[in-house]
Write a protein that holds these residues in place. Sequence first.
Motif, PDB file in Angstrom:
ATOM      1  N   UNK A 128      -3.216  -3.480   7.348  1.00 47.04           N
ATOM      2  CA  UNK A 128      -1.715  -3.109   6.849  1.00 47.04           C
ATOM      3  C   UNK A 128      -0.843  -4.454   6.594  1.00 47.04           C
ATOM      4  N   UNK A 129      -0.002  -4.415   5.723  1.00 44.97           N
ATOM      5  CA  UNK A 129       0.810  -5.488   5.072  1.00 44.97           C
ATOM      6  C   UNK A 129       1.837  -5.771   6.154  1.00 44.97           C
ATOM      7  N   UNK A 130       2.391  -6.827   5.902  1.00 41.74           N
ATOM      8  CA  UNK A 130       3.388  -7.480   7.095  1.00 41.74           C
ATOM      9  C   UNK A 130       4.579  -6.079   6.974  1.00 41.74           C
ATOM     10  N   UNK A 131       4.972  -5.894   5.679  1.00 42.56           N
ATOM     11  CA  UNK A 131       6.162  -4.811   5.473  1.00 42.56           C
ATOM     12  C   UNK A 131       5.730  -3.525   6.111  1.00 42.56           C
ATOM     13  N   UNK A 132       4.529  -3.265   6.031  1.00 39.61           N
ATOM     14  CA  UNK A 132       4.102  -1.968   6.414  1.00 39.61           C
ATOM     15  C   UNK A 132       4.190  -1.897   7.847  1.00 39.61           C
ATOM     16  N   UNK A 133       3.731  -3.212   8.584  1.00 38.05           N
ATOM     17  CA  UNK A 133       3.697  -3.155  10.160  1.00 38.05           C
ATOM     18  C   UNK A 133       5.192  -3.026  10.597  1.00 38.05           C
ATOM     19  N   UNK A 134       6.113  -3.911   9.960  1.00 43.40           N
ATOM     20  CA  UNK A 134       7.490  -3.700  10.367  1.00 43.40           C
ATOM     21  C   UNK A 134       8.034  -2.538  10.151  1.00 43.40           C
ATOM     22  N   UNK A 135       7.761  -1.734   9.211  1.00 41.90           N
ATOM     23  CA  UNK A 135       8.270  -0.554   9.148  1.00 41.90           C
ATOM     24  C   UNK A 135       7.734   0.583   9.944  1.00 41.90           C
ATOM     25  N   UNK A 136       6.466   0.587  10.423  1.00 41.50           N
ATOM     26  CA  UNK A 136       5.934   1.110  11.269  1.00 41.50           C
ATOM     27  C   UNK A 136       6.669   0.723  12.914  1.00 41.50           C
ATOM     28  N   UNK A 137       6.656  -0.567  12.993  1.00 38.47           N
ATOM     29  CA  UNK A 137       7.250  -0.819  14.245  1.00 38.47           C
ATOM     30  C   UNK A 137       8.363  -0.234  14.485  1.00 38.47           C
ATOM     31  N   UNK A 208       8.207  12.492  12.389  1.00 40.06           N
ATOM     32  CA  UNK A 208       7.471  11.103  12.566  1.00 40.06           C
ATOM     33  C   UNK A 208       6.452  11.270  11.737  1.00 40.06           C
ATOM     34  N   UNK A 209       5.529  12.191  11.612  1.00 40.00           N
ATOM     35  CA  UNK A 209       4.380  12.264  10.784  1.00 40.00           C
ATOM     36  C   UNK A 209       4.762  12.095   9.242  1.00 40.00           C
ATOM     37  N   UNK A 210       5.887  12.693   8.795  1.00 39.98           N
ATOM     38  CA  UNK A 210       6.218  12.576   7.684  1.00 39.98           C
ATOM     39  C   UNK A 210       6.543  11.374   7.211  1.00 39.98           C
ATOM     40  N   UNK A 211       7.485  10.467   8.096  1.00 41.29           N
ATOM     41  CA  UNK A 211       7.835   9.015   7.786  1.00 41.29           C
ATOM     42  C   UNK A 211       6.609   8.029   7.653  1.00 41.29           C
ATOM     43  N   UNK A 216       2.460   4.601   4.639  1.00 37.38           N
ATOM     44  CA  UNK A 216       1.082   3.940   4.274  1.00 37.38           C
ATOM     45  C   UNK A 216       0.881   4.330   2.839  1.00 37.38           C
ATOM     46  N   UNK A 217       0.053   3.846   2.262  1.00 37.87           N
ATOM     47  CA  UNK A 217      -0.287   4.119   0.897  1.00 37.87           C
ATOM     48  C   UNK A 217      -0.955   5.652   0.768  1.00 37.87           C
ATOM     49  N   UNK A 218      -1.141   5.955  -0.209  1.00 41.70           N
ATOM     50  CA  UNK A 218      -1.758   7.461  -0.391  1.00 41.70           C
ATOM     51  C   UNK A 218      -3.403   7.504   0.319  1.00 41.70           C
ATOM     52  N   UNK A 219      -4.132   6.612  -0.016  1.00 39.83           N
ATOM     53  CA  UNK A 219      -5.256   6.226   0.421  1.00 39.83           C
ATOM     54  C   UNK A 219      -5.407   6.091   1.745  1.00 39.83           C
TER      55      UNK A 219
END
Length: 249
Positions: A128-137, A208-211, A216-219
Motif C-alpha cells: 500500500x502507498x503511504x497515503x493509503x496506510x495513513x488513511x487506514x491508520x 468500516x467495511x465501506x470506508x 483500497x484501489x478496486x483491484x
Amino acid sequence: MESGDKTQGQCLYKEWMRLQEQELSELLHHSLNLNNSTDTNDAEITELLEKIIQNFQDYCDNQRRLAVRHVSAFFAASWCTSLENSMSWIAGCRPSSFFNLVYALCGSNIDSRLSHFLQDGDSDFPKLSASQLSAIDKLQRRTTIEEEMLTAQMASLQQDIADMPLALIARELSPRHELNLDVKNGLEKFEEAMRSAMDDADKLRTNTAKELLTILKPVEALEYIIAAKKLRLCIQSWGIERDREHGGD
C-alpha cells in the motif's frame, strides 16, 4: 427463542454462508479474468463490491428483524459452531479485525505464512502507498475507539443484570425461579438495550467495511474481499471439525 424463531435464525445463517460460497466463486472468477487480461475494469469491480456490501447490509437487516423477538439468541447463536461463537463480538465480527487482514495481505505486522495461506500463494496483493496506510491508520484508530465504547457499553449491561431490581427480585423468588411479570419487564429492558448495541455494532461493521474499500484501489479491494470470504468460510469449517472432535453435532 421459540423453536420457530430458532429455525428462522438457523435458515438465515445457512443462507448467508451459502451466499459466501457463491460470492467467493464469483470473486475468484472475476479475479482470474483480470489476471488473464491486460485491461482492468475498475467500474465493474466497484459494482461487484457494492453488491457484496449491500448483501451484508441486507443480512444485518434480516438479523435485526428476527432479533426483535429474541435478541439474546444472536449473541450466542445455537446455529453457529463453538469456534464461531468464541470469536463473536456483539452478534458479529469485530470491525477492528478488518485491519489485521489488510496488514496480513500486504505483509505488515502479521505472520507472512497467514498471508500466504489466505492468498493460496498466487495472489499478488500490492504494497500500500503511504497515503493509503495513513488513511487506514486513521480509520483504524477511529474504529477502535468506537468499538471500545460499544464493548464498555455491553460490559455495563451485563453488570446491570445483577443489579437492582432484578437481583432483589431473584432473591425473593421461590425455588422454582418462575418468570413473573417483574422479571419479564426487567429482561425486556435489558434486551432492548442489547438490540440497540447490536444495531450500533452492525452500523460500525458496515461503515468500516465501506470506508476501507474506498481507501483500497478496486483491484486491491477485490483481493481483500476474496481473502475475507476465504477466512470466514475456513472459520466455519474449522469450527465444525473441532465440534466433531469434542463430541458435538
